[in-house]
Design a protein around this motif. Structure first.
Motif, mmCIF file in Angstrom:
data_model
loop_
_atom_site.group_PDB
_atom_site.id
_atom_site.type_symbol
_atom_site.label_atom_id
_atom_site.label_comp_id
_atom_site.label_asym_id
_atom_site.label_seq_id
_atom_site.Cartn_x
_atom_site.Cartn_y
_atom_site.Cartn_z
ATOM 1 N N GLN A 82 2.289 1.831 -3.393
ATOM 2 C CA GLN A 82 1.271 2.421 -4.278
ATOM 3 C C GLN A 82 1.341 3.952 -4.242
ATOM 4 O O GLN A 82 1.154 4.602 -5.254
ATOM 5 C CB GLN A 82 -0.135 1.988 -3.843
ATOM 6 C CG GLN A 82 -0.423 0.511 -4.057
ATOM 7 C CD GLN A 82 -1.009 0.220 -5.433
ATOM 8 O OE1 GLN A 82 -2.024 0.777 -5.801
ATOM 9 N NE2 GLN A 82 -0.346 -0.634 -6.179
ATOM 10 N N LYS A 83 1.620 4.504 -3.060
ATOM 11 C CA LYS A 83 1.726 5.957 -2.918
ATOM 12 C C LYS A 83 2.879 6.520 -3.739
ATOM 13 O O LYS A 83 2.853 7.675 -4.139
ATOM 14 C CB LYS A 83 1.897 6.348 -1.440
ATOM 15 C CG LYS A 83 0.646 6.093 -0.630
ATOM 16 C CD LYS A 83 0.868 6.418 0.840
ATOM 17 C CE LYS A 83 -0.332 5.977 1.666
ATOM 18 N NZ LYS A 83 -0.048 5.958 3.097
ATOM 19 N N PHE A 84 3.900 5.690 -3.981
ATOM 20 C CA PHE A 84 5.023 6.096 -4.846
ATOM 21 C C PHE A 84 4.710 5.793 -6.314
ATOM 22 O O PHE A 84 5.566 5.936 -7.172
ATOM 23 C CB PHE A 84 6.312 5.358 -4.464
ATOM 24 C CG PHE A 84 6.876 5.721 -3.114
ATOM 25 C CD1 PHE A 84 7.355 6.998 -2.862
ATOM 26 C CD2 PHE A 84 6.942 4.781 -2.097
ATOM 27 C CE1 PHE A 84 7.893 7.328 -1.623
ATOM 28 C CE2 PHE A 84 7.474 5.094 -0.850
ATOM 29 C CZ PHE A 84 7.948 6.375 -0.613
ATOM 30 N N GLY A 85 3.503 5.282 -6.558
ATOM 31 C CA GLY A 85 3.121 4.926 -7.925
ATOM 32 C C GLY A 85 3.681 3.578 -8.364
ATOM 33 O O GLY A 85 3.818 3.307 -9.557
ATOM 34 N N ASP A 138 3.203 -0.382 -8.480
ATOM 35 C CA ASP A 138 2.126 -1.357 -8.385
ATOM 36 C C ASP A 138 2.681 -2.754 -8.142
ATOM 37 O O ASP A 138 3.045 -3.461 -9.074
ATOM 38 C CB ASP A 138 1.298 -1.305 -9.681
ATOM 39 C CG ASP A 138 0.052 -2.177 -9.578
ATOM 40 O OD1 ASP A 138 -0.417 -2.418 -8.445
ATOM 41 O OD2 ASP A 138 -0.436 -2.619 -10.631
ATOM 42 N N ALA A 173 0.837 -1.215 0.000
ATOM 43 C CA ALA A 173 0.000 0.000 0.000
ATOM 44 C C ALA A 173 0.865 1.256 0.000
ATOM 45 O O ALA A 173 0.552 2.239 -0.678
ATOM 46 C CB ALA A 173 -0.934 -0.011 1.212
ATOM 47 N N ARG A 174 1.964 1.210 0.735
ATOM 48 C CA ARG A 174 2.869 2.363 0.765
ATOM 49 C C ARG A 174 3.595 2.524 -0.570
ATOM 50 O O ARG A 174 3.847 3.657 -1.001
ATOM 51 C CB ARG A 174 3.852 2.246 1.933
ATOM 52 C CG ARG A 174 3.137 2.572 3.254
ATOM 53 C CD ARG A 174 3.942 2.243 4.482
ATOM 54 N NE ARG A 174 5.040 3.163 4.722
ATOM 55 C CZ ARG A 174 5.760 3.171 5.838
ATOM 56 N NH1 ARG A 174 5.484 2.321 6.799
ATOM 57 N NH2 ARG A 174 6.747 4.012 5.987
#
Length: 129
Positions: A48-51, A53, A45-46
């Motif tokens: 994902q914040k950096f883009g 996947d 999930a963290r």
């Protein structure tokens, strides 16, 4: 070489994973548990914040692979070999260097972990005093 069920990790992806892994909170959780799906779900999930996947399985696999590679390079260095190296060694050493020391000192208290010559040498010293 593709890791299980996904594309090869880029340098930036690995850096982001290591950055998250270096979080003391994540480290403590990882040290304290074997069933770590929930932790790697947080890591994913963290990312994902950096883009980035990646699912929790990919994160766990990469974590395990990095940790294994680090340990093999570290033990090669400890035995005096400089031929083995890896890309993120310094970053991982900052995270894992202290962990392995803690685990080593913990196992020092266990007589069965010691080579026999240590125990003999120790008892000789005790009898001299």
């Amino acid at each position: 070489v593709a890791n299980e069920g996904g594309k090869h990790w880029t340098v930036n992806e690995v850096r982001a994973l290591i950055r998250i892994w270096s979080d003391k909170n994540i480290q403590q959780q990882l040290e304290g548990t074997v069933r770590n799906k929930r932790i790697f779900e947080q890591v994913a999930a963290r990312l994902q914040k950096f883009g980035i996947d990646r699912d929790w399985k990919q994160c766990r696999t990469k974590y395990k692979n990095l940790k294994h590679e680090y340990k093999s390079v570290k033990s090669a260095q400890d035995s005096g070999s400089t031929s083995k190296s890896m890309k993120f060694f310094n970053e991982l050493d900052a995270i894992l260097g202290h962990c392995t020391m803690e685990q080593a000192s913990r196992s020092d208290n266990d007589e069965s972990e010691r080579p026999p010559e240590w125990t003999e040498a120790k008892s000789e010293k005790d009898s001299i005093g």
